[in-house]
Design an enzyme around this catalytic site. Sequence first.
Site, PDB file in Angstrom:
ATOM      1  N   ALA A  96      42.619  17.882  56.958  1.00 46.16           N
ATOM      2  CA  ALA A  96      42.352  19.101  56.179  1.00 46.16           C
ATOM      3  C   ALA A  96      41.435  19.965  56.689  1.00 46.16           C
ATOM      4  CB  ALA A  96      42.248  19.252  54.591  1.00 46.16           C
ATOM      5  N   MET A  97      41.149  21.148  56.565  1.00 41.02           N
ATOM      6  CA  MET A  97      40.071  21.961  57.011  1.00 41.02           C
ATOM      7  C   MET A  97      39.366  22.970  56.162  1.00 41.02           C
ATOM      8  SD  MET A  97      37.753  22.605  59.331  1.00 41.02           S
ATOM      9  CE  MET A  97      36.458  23.548  59.432  1.00 41.02           C
ATOM     10  N   GLU A  98      38.331  22.989  55.870  1.00 37.13           N
ATOM     11  CA  GLU A  98      37.619  23.583  54.713  1.00 37.13           C
ATOM     12  C   GLU A  98      37.336  25.068  54.739  1.00 37.13           C
ATOM     13  OE1 GLU A  98      36.113  21.224  56.384  1.00 37.13           O
ATOM     14  OE2 GLU A  98      34.219  21.509  56.866  1.00 37.13           O
ATOM     15  N   ASN A  99      38.215  25.672  55.485  1.00 36.39           N
ATOM     16  CA  ASN A  99      38.377  27.334  55.666  1.00 36.39           C
ATOM     17  C   ASN A  99      37.821  27.904  54.281  1.00 36.39           C
ATOM     18  OD1 ASN A  99      38.984  27.065  58.434  1.00 36.39           O
ATOM     19  ND2 ASN A  99      41.011  26.767  57.563  1.00 36.39           N
TER      20      ASN A  99
ATOM     21  N   HIS B  39      37.982  17.086  48.438  1.00 39.07           N
ATOM     22  CA  HIS B  39      36.926  17.021  49.421  1.00 39.07           C
ATOM     23  C   HIS B  39      36.662  18.341  50.199  1.00 39.07           C
ATOM     24  CE1 HIS B  39      35.540  15.090  53.403  1.00 39.07           C
ATOM     25  NE2 HIS B  39      36.006  16.354  53.857  1.00 39.07           N
ATOM     26  N   GLU B  40      37.943  19.035  50.191  1.00 47.39           N
ATOM     27  CA  GLU B  40      37.914  20.313  50.681  1.00 47.39           C
ATOM     28  C   GLU B  40      37.040  21.293  49.711  1.00 47.39           C
ATOM     29  OE1 GLU B  40      38.578  20.310  53.819  1.00 47.39           O
ATOM     30  OE2 GLU B  40      39.171  18.483  53.631  1.00 47.39           O
TER      31      GLU B  40
ATOM     32  N   HIS C   3      33.309  21.170  49.996  1.00 44.07           N
ATOM     33  CA  HIS C   3      32.835  21.799  51.037  1.00 44.07           C
ATOM     34  C   HIS C   3      32.894  23.389  50.632  1.00 44.07           C
ATOM     35  CE1 HIS C   3      32.955  18.908  54.269  1.00 44.07           C
ATOM     36  NE2 HIS C   3      34.212  18.743  54.192  1.00 44.07           N
TER      37      HIS C   3
ATOM     38  N   GLU D  63      30.174  16.272  55.778  1.00 49.03           N
ATOM     39  CA  GLU D  63      31.286  15.226  55.501  1.00 49.03           C
ATOM     40  C   GLU D  63      30.869  14.121  54.676  1.00 49.03           C
ATOM     41  OE1 GLU D  63      33.931  16.244  56.001  1.00 49.03           O
ATOM     42  OE2 GLU D  63      33.562  17.680  57.768  1.00 49.03           O
TER      43      GLU D  63
END
Length: 830
Positions: A257-260, A290-291, A294, A313
């Site tokens: 996933a990506m924390e945009n 996790h995201e 962030h 991270e």
Amino acid sequence: MPSLTRTEAVARAALLRVEAVDVDLDLDRGDELFGSRTTIRFGCRTPGSATFVDLRPRALHAVALNGTPLDPASLADGRLELVGLLADNVLEVEATMAYSHDGQGLHRSVDPADGEHYVYGHLFLDAAPTVFACFDQPDLKAPYTVAVSAPADWTVLGNGAATVVAPGRTELATTLPLATYFVTVCAGPYASVRAEHDGIPLGVHARRSLAPYLREQAEHLLETTRACFDYYHRLFGIRYPFGEYHQVFVPEFNAGAMENPGCVTFRDTMIFRGAATPDQVISRSGTIAHEMAHMWFGDLVTMTWWDDLWLNESFAEYMAYRTLVEVTEFTDAWVEFGIIRKLWGYAAERAPSTHPVAGSPAPDALSALGNFDGISYAKGASVIRQLIAYIGDEAFVAGVVEHLRSHAYGNGDLAQFLAAMESASGRSLAAWSRAWLETAGADRLAVDDGVLNRTPPAAHPADRPHRLDVAAFANGRELARVDVVVEGERTPVPGIGSTPVGGLVVPNAGDLTWAEVSLDPATVAALPAGMADLPDAQTRTVLWVALLGAVHRAEIDPRIALDVFAEAWPHETSSAVLSRTALAMTSRVVPLFLPQGEQEAALARVAGAADALLHRAASVEGAQGDALAVVAARVWAASGCEVDRLLRWAAGDGIPTVLDGDDDFRWLVLRRLASLNALSESEIEIAAAADRSLAGSLAALGVRAVRPTAAAKEWAWSALHDDTHLSNYGALAVAGGFWVAPDPELVRPYVDKVGDLVLTLSARMGDDAVSRVVAAIHPTRLVDDATAASSAALLERDDLTPGVRRALVDAGHELGEALASRRRYDGGRS
Ligand SMILES: [Zn+2]
């Protein structure tokens, strides 16, 4: 294309202040290209000086700086020089950009289930210039105002709240200051479930063809999201600042996933279309947590340069498991961390590419990508647990809050993080940081006659202090558990004597620290019979990790690991331990560490253990029994050799009822049949026609590649080499099946062609995508000296990107581990 160097980034950050960025994207221009207009307002601290803007368009139409047109032809290597800067500047850029098909940049894909198109932006780590003009570095943050034109039936999502202002036209609210790599737009006929929590609008989204599964699973996703928001608000005392919170499950996503900020993207295999075991659900919930961590650590406060990527991270990884344990039903989440994440981290630590958690030099942006590994995640999170044991939780939380408050909407680095921890705890952390954060390597811990011996690795000596526990067991009972503070190399453990007959002594039994655990011979001897009786799943995890690590280090005969598996595995209760250890057996211990001649019988033992678990699962009621049955059936489908039974299972006959109609499971069975050369091309055709989904199409590619025929291998190789339309996931599916061959001679002719294929793919795909494919293309399964020599020769090339080099080094290292083990335990026979 040169990667931005740290020196360039420092100079540009000192010179510029980005005030605002407006981006206007036209996604309604067909399948390959999109329009991009950018307006950047920025200040310059030394008027008259020069800088450059980053831009990688297909065509650059017009550029104007402060109203004066610049020559588009002056764009070179993704950079456009800007000279004669004023104190306040406006840069306007109009370009045509290309969609990507490798998960980096603005990825566009077609859902084979219904022909619908989907777009999402993944600009990490340096892909922002393929979408809009920007100063692409993490410490030049700015508010973004994005507008998107797209087909009228598409949903458009992004970092700011979306408003449809006209059919096919969406405006996204101006964001708080964001780093370039956090900007995203997701667009397509996404299916959505919307909700609200504590004043925060929430949404979960996935491809339309996944809508039934999304609707079914949305409540669980949202429940986890709500629990995390409440927890982080309580812990940090800082409200989530980025407005709405959307979670978009997107196709062919490289990472988890990506924390945009405001618009997190996830790989959409996390929307389960078939049975999901508890460890899959824990893993997904952990990714959500996790995201969300962030949003504070990473997004609100961003690292100044990529060398501190670990800080994001390690923190998010630690926080995710802490949050799962404290506020969700997954109170045993640290078991999942121990067996899945730490196993990954210890493998990274053994490899020659290992590096300190912090302070790994990242001379340019791209070189930081290699640090997105088990060290930054699993070791970093373990080290944070040690930090907390060292300074106390209250000081840790106070330090985090201080760090967040003092750098909000800006950037921070390791020195500032440590200063916050020191001020909160009143302790100097210089020595601690040197040992734990700035030196690579894992200490070795062994208990010998009541003394815990700590041996630092010769290559990376350091005085690492540990807080951990040691436990002794006999006959399934815990005889003693002792908390130990390790400060020197020899630490007495009162209450733990010599290993009792048939019993076990386990250093780091609660899995609190980061270390290679070395088991004494009596404990190893007791494992096959004694493992299953141990009451604590965390301790069983430590034992499995120690055992598998020792196999990789050629310190334990792989046959012992197989014995333990055959005896203990069918009695295991944790689905994370069951799934991960079975994967280790079927993908590592058997095919790499055992000689070819023993592999079939070894797989039969794995299948036998799976049958034993299937049998046990039938006597366990409800969801728990179902979960065991799913794991057992999947393991049997990956290891069983009885073609008749596999054919029955492929037809849905005789499988556990929980797997009725489960397409993913059926593909697993078909893959096994294909690998046994018991599935014809027309049978694959029929299966593919019956499942036109993206997952089905990818599975069909893997099934075709896995067939042990010269024609199938030839097809697979040329698909990888020549099919420029093969997506990142498609390439991974084909490469993942290629080297599977009962007769190694079938694939041996390809060993010397690996270098050429790697370069071909590297020219076509971004580093993040290609390094994952390269790991699968490496001929690790052909364990012999000739392959090792060929693998080593690959590294002599000087035209490899850092990500590709790293993937090749690590795969070559694993091949070396298997060779060393075979030399020691088989006298070199293969
Ligand atoms: Zn992360």
